[in-house]
Design a protein around this motif. Structure first.
Motif, PDB file in Angstrom:
ATOM      1  N   MET A   1      -7.228  42.461  90.875  1.00  0.00           N
ATOM      2  CA  MET A   1      -8.645  42.553  90.518  1.00  0.00           C
ATOM      3  C   MET A   1      -9.341  43.613  91.351  1.00  0.00           C
ATOM      4  SD  MET A   1     -10.321  38.894  89.485  1.00  0.00           S
ATOM      5  CE  MET A   1     -11.445  39.066  90.821  1.00  0.00           C
ATOM      6  N   HIS A   2     -10.091  44.499  90.699  1.00  0.00           N
ATOM      7  CA  HIS A   2     -10.838  45.555  91.386  1.00  0.00           C
ATOM      8  C   HIS A   2      -9.894  46.507  92.121  1.00  0.00           C
ATOM      9  CE1 HIS A   2     -15.049  46.593  92.703  1.00  0.00           C
ATOM     10  NE2 HIS A   2     -15.230  46.086  91.503  1.00  0.00           N
ATOM     11  N   ALA A   3      -8.680  46.655  91.623  1.00  0.00           N
ATOM     12  CA  ALA A   3      -7.715  47.566  92.251  1.00  0.00           C
ATOM     13  C   ALA A   3      -7.678  48.908  91.527  1.00  0.00           C
ATOM     14  CB  ALA A   3      -6.325  46.926  92.280  1.00  0.00           C
ATOM     15  N   TYR A   4      -8.481  49.076  90.511  1.00  0.00           N
ATOM     16  CA  TYR A   4      -8.653  50.367  89.839  1.00  0.00           C
ATOM     17  C   TYR A   4      -7.345  50.988  89.389  1.00  0.00           C
ATOM     18  CZ  TYR A   4     -13.628  50.523  90.884  1.00  0.00           C
ATOM     19  OH  TYR A   4     -14.964  50.240  90.922  1.00  0.00           O
ATOM     20  N   GLY A   5      -6.439  50.175  88.881  1.00  0.00           N
ATOM     21  CA  GLY A   5      -5.201  50.724  88.323  1.00  0.00           C
ATOM     22  C   GLY A   5      -4.263  51.341  89.344  1.00  0.00           C
ATOM     23  N   THR A   6      -4.419  50.960  90.613  1.00  0.00           N
ATOM     24  CA  THR A   6      -3.515  51.513  91.632  1.00  0.00           C
ATOM     25  C   THR A   6      -2.184  50.797  91.668  1.00  0.00           C
ATOM     26  OG1 THR A   6      -4.573  50.041  93.244  1.00  0.00           O
ATOM     27  CG2 THR A   6      -5.308  52.342  93.218  1.00  0.00           C
ATOM     28  N   ASN A   7      -2.122  49.581  91.146  1.00  0.00           N
ATOM     29  CA  ASN A   7      -0.861  48.835  91.264  1.00  0.00           C
ATOM     30  C   ASN A   7      -0.444  48.155  89.961  1.00  0.00           C
ATOM     31  OD1 ASN A   7      -2.712  46.754  91.193  1.00  0.00           O
ATOM     32  ND2 ASN A   7      -2.389  46.092  93.316  1.00  0.00           N
ATOM     33  N   GLY A   8      -0.948  48.644  88.849  1.00  0.00           N
ATOM     34  CA  GLY A   8      -0.538  48.081  87.569  1.00  0.00           C
ATOM     35  C   GLY A   8      -1.433  48.590  86.458  1.00  0.00           C
TER      36      GLY A   8
ATOM     37  N   HIS B   1       3.535  47.830  96.509  1.00  0.00           N
ATOM     38  CA  HIS B   1       4.928  48.038  96.947  1.00  0.00           C
ATOM     39  C   HIS B   1       5.911  47.419  95.957  1.00  0.00           C
ATOM     40  CE1 HIS B   1       4.786  50.146 100.766  1.00  0.00           C
ATOM     41  NE2 HIS B   1       3.691  49.462 101.065  1.00  0.00           N
ATOM     42  N   GLU B   2       5.496  46.278  95.356  1.00  0.00           N
ATOM     43  CA  GLU B   2       6.385  45.573  94.430  1.00  0.00           C
ATOM     44  C   GLU B   2       6.359  46.213  93.035  1.00  0.00           C
ATOM     45  OE1 GLU B   2       5.347  41.414  94.009  1.00  0.00           O
ATOM     46  OE2 GLU B   2       6.479  41.247  92.132  1.00  0.00           O
ATOM     47  N   ALA B   3       5.152  46.534  92.536  1.00  0.00           N
ATOM     48  CA  ALA B   3       5.017  46.897  91.125  1.00  0.00           C
ATOM     49  C   ALA B   3       4.955  48.404  90.897  1.00  0.00           C
ATOM     50  CB  ALA B   3       3.762  46.232  90.545  1.00  0.00           C
ATOM     51  N   ASP B   4       4.769  49.172  91.981  1.00  0.00           N
ATOM     52  CA  ASP B   4       4.665  50.633  91.828  1.00  0.00           C
ATOM     53  C   ASP B   4       5.314  51.287  93.048  1.00  0.00           C
ATOM     54  OD1 ASP B   4       3.864  53.163  90.878  1.00  0.00           O
ATOM     55  OD2 ASP B   4       1.962  53.055  91.979  1.00  0.00           O
ATOM     56  N   PRO B   5       6.624  50.996  93.246  1.00  0.00           N
ATOM     57  CA  PRO B   5       7.269  51.389  94.510  1.00  0.00           C
ATOM     58  C   PRO B   5       7.252  52.901  94.754  1.00  0.00           C
ATOM     59  CG  PRO B   5       8.884  50.611  92.902  1.00  0.00           C
ATOM     60  CD  PRO B   5       7.536  50.274  92.356  1.00  0.00           C
ATOM     61  N   LYS B   6       7.155  53.693  93.709  1.00  0.00           N
ATOM     62  CA  LYS B   6       7.140  55.142  93.920  1.00  0.00           C
ATOM     63  C   LYS B   6       5.716  55.706  94.009  1.00  0.00           C
ATOM     64  CE  LYS B   6      11.723  56.054  92.188  1.00  0.00           C
ATOM     65  NZ  LYS B   6      12.573  56.680  91.167  1.00  0.00           N
ATOM     66  N   GLY B   7       4.708  54.822  93.905  1.00  0.00           N
ATOM     67  CA  GLY B   7       3.318  55.260  94.072  1.00  0.00           C
ATOM     68  C   GLY B   7       2.853  56.215  92.998  1.00  0.00           C
ATOM     69  N   LEU B   8       3.211  55.924  91.752  1.00  0.00           N
ATOM     70  CA  LEU B   8       2.858  56.833  90.660  1.00  0.00           C
ATOM     71  C   LEU B   8       1.466  56.555  90.076  1.00  0.00           C
ATOM     72  CD1 LEU B   8       6.306  56.759  88.771  1.00  0.00           C
ATOM     73  CD2 LEU B   8       5.492  58.449  90.437  1.00  0.00           C
ATOM     74  N   LEU B   9       0.968  55.335  90.289  1.00  0.00           N
ATOM     75  CA  LEU B   9      -0.282  54.928  89.633  1.00  0.00           C
ATOM     76  C   LEU B   9      -1.520  55.338  90.438  1.00  0.00           C
ATOM     77  CD1 LEU B   9       0.863  51.365  88.505  1.00  0.00           C
ATOM     78  CD2 LEU B   9       0.322  53.277  86.983  1.00  0.00           C
ATOM     79  N   ASN B  10      -2.476  55.963  89.783  1.00  0.00           N
ATOM     80  CA  ASN B  10      -3.764  56.362  90.372  1.00  0.00           C
ATOM     81  C   ASN B  10      -3.597  56.930  91.791  1.00  0.00           C
ATOM     82  OD1 ASN B  10      -6.466  56.864  90.555  1.00  0.00           O
ATOM     83  ND2 ASN B  10      -7.131  54.776  90.128  1.00  0.00           N
ATOM     84  N   PRO B  11      -2.835  58.029  91.907  1.00  0.00           N
ATOM     85  CA  PRO B  11      -2.529  58.561  93.241  1.00  0.00           C
ATOM     86  C   PRO B  11      -3.794  59.007  93.973  1.00  0.00           C
ATOM     87  CG  PRO B  11      -1.861  60.103  91.516  1.00  0.00           C
ATOM     88  CD  PRO B  11      -2.231  58.818  90.827  1.00  0.00           C
TER      89      PRO B  11
ATOM     90  N   MET C   1       4.283  51.321  88.763  1.00  0.00           N
ATOM     91  CA  MET C   1       5.238  51.512  87.678  1.00  0.00           C
ATOM     92  C   MET C   1       6.669  51.420  88.224  1.00  0.00           C
ATOM     93  SD  MET C   1       4.706  54.338  84.723  1.00  0.00           S
ATOM     94  CE  MET C   1       3.138  54.737  85.442  1.00  0.00           C
ATOM     95  N   GLU C   2       7.460  50.648  87.530  1.00  0.00           N
ATOM     96  CA  GLU C   2       8.828  50.459  87.983  1.00  0.00           C
ATOM     97  C   GLU C   2       9.797  51.177  87.042  1.00  0.00           C
ATOM     98  OE1 GLU C   2       9.272  46.090  89.559  1.00  0.00           O
ATOM     99  OE2 GLU C   2       7.711  46.156  88.024  1.00  0.00           O
ATOM    100  N   GLU C   3      11.019  51.317  87.507  1.00  0.00           N
ATOM    101  CA  GLU C   3      12.084  51.937  86.694  1.00  0.00           C
ATOM    102  C   GLU C   3      12.112  51.279  85.314  1.00  0.00           C
ATOM    103  OE1 GLU C   3      13.924  54.265  88.487  1.00  0.00           O
ATOM    104  OE2 GLU C   3      14.993  54.918  86.683  1.00  0.00           O
TER     105      GLU C   3
END
Lengths: 291, 291
Positions: free
Chosen positions: A19-26, A253-263, A1-3
């Motif tokens: 694909m198969h990233a389980y919502g960790t990066n989008g 790193h690009e799409a969720d720089p603060k690591g908010l998704l599926n911590p 998640m980005e600003e």
């Protein structure tokens, strides 16, 4: 998640990023995919008194290019009789089954082959009476993760594993694990094609006793060339590929720089130094704090 | 043919009695078969300067379960440029090609893979202009027996063979034969799936010199594990299976007791004692009399 959240459309090799990233990066909001022709699939349950005969028959069917199936699975006795309660009336307790969804035009040649192999047709939806069909779930609700779920309703102490039996030795490896673990780990296979070759993935039932024995069962599979995708681990890396997916990490790193998704789901993000080869279970600090 | 002809309806394993029997034991008047979904297939010609790169790419495509093709063939240089006259403008003489019919929904992932493998797209029908498409035959008219037929229009002295390159060593065997025979036998492959596995059948062009050399080329194939289905023999047994088909023979006794159908085609009927392992060519007495 980005600003400022972006809507991105991805296709081709870019799909590997998510694909198969389980919502960790989008967050996936829309998926476009090709569909195949629809058939009036016929549910068939085939019975064998020997599990390996069911496996061999299922493997033969899967390799018959002229016969069209939507589903080919095997389940070892006594699971079908004990857990498939609605189908119990069609089964003896010692019967292992092949569960099939058959295209109508494939029924005649399929039945020819079944006869040749002395396979017993326990149930077929195209000739079943309304009384027989009443209350029966479709075959696809006996397969994949449904098999374990039906088992859990009867025996809540069981669990399961996810196993790959690689081509071309899949039948031999299934036989080896069947002999080794017997009724402690009744077999359940789903036949699939990977990179052009028929192989089998397993979702065997495990009659759970202790954590230590479960780990030993996993080690026995891997020592016999059957990789485990461990459903008792919650991270991407431990469950599946046992290594960092650099493409998915870079995209996070690009799409969720603060690591908010599926911590806590992607070890590579949380703790790049974690040793994936160790037998240690990764514990996400956030999970520990919640206890 | 019987005194009183019968109309028989055959299905299932009974089809083995008459399938590929070339009219030796009956006359087929009607065939019922399932059809597959129709797509607006896109013709694609892919070029490589090295024939084995074309073969490897074609084999990779054939094993991509997620991509739908109706046709995957390879043809070695300089055959495409020299014999595919209508497509010549898209090709350099040193280019070997992969000939494809691609489902529309498979184009995007196919193009991704082609880019990754540095494959040159020489022609694609979905973006070709009307001027480019004018007079072009469809890709399927460059494949299977059309390849040789187009060659014969340019060089009437050529002939061809029919080769099986068995799974799983098909690519290695193709490479061996390519190195061994070079431009005397330019490669032409059709990728198919037999009993669940992708393999390749060949219809290579042969730059004919003598009968003896043709026989030597056949022997070289068979010595290297590539069975030949010899199109230069006119009997069932010599062309294909090299043995008597007992089921077809028994059905001929039943359905054509006087042996009136396609005389001379089935050696097992004419001369059950003929040694199929010998190198002798079977000569049907009826043919000799006609000279």
């Amino acid at each position: 998640m980005e600003e400022k959240p972006r809507v991105m459309e991805m296709k081709g090799r870019d799909l590997m990023k998510v694909m198969h990233a389980y919502g960790t990066n989008g967050i996936i909001t829309e998926v476009e995919m090709p569909l195949d022709a629809a058939y009036d699939w016929i549910d068939v349950v085939v019975g064998f008194d020997d599990y390996m005969k069911a496996v061999t028959f299922a493997n033969e069917l899967a390799n018959q290019d002229g016969l069209l199936f939507k589903e080919i699975a095997t389940v070892a006795a006594p699971v079908p009789h004990d857990y498939f309660l609605r189908h119990q009336k069609f089964l003896r307790r010692e019967q292992s089954v092949v569960l099939l969804m058959v295209a109508p035009h494939a029924m005649a040649p399929f039945l020819s082959l079944a006869e040749l192999r002395h396979a017993e047709i326990c149930y077929r939806s195209d000739t079943a009476t309304d009384a027989e069909k009443k209350g029966l779930p479709p075959v696809y609700e006996l397969t994949w993760n449904h098999t374990t779920l039906r088992g859990l309703r009867v025996e809540p102490t069981i669990t399961y594993l996810q196993v790959l039996y690689p081509f071309p030795e899949h039948v031999a490896r299934i036989e080896r694990m069947t002999k080794l673990l017997g009724n402690e780990v009744p077999g359940h296979l789903e036949f699939t094609r990977f990179d052009g070759n028929i192989c089998a993935t397993g979702l065997p039932i495990v009659r759970f006793t202790t954590e230590e024995r479960l780990d030993e069962i996993i080690r026995l599979h891997e020592a016999n060339g059957c990789p485990i995708f461990n459903p008792h681990r919650y991270t991407l890396e431990e469950g599946g590929m046992k290594k960092t997916d650099a493409v998915q990490l870079a995209f996070k790193h690009e799409a969720d720089p603060k690591g908010l998704l599926n911590p806590g789901k992607m070890i590579a993000w949380e703790n790049p130094d974690f040793d994936l080869k160790s037998d240690k279970v990764y514990l996400f600090p956030g999970m520990q704090a919640a206890e």
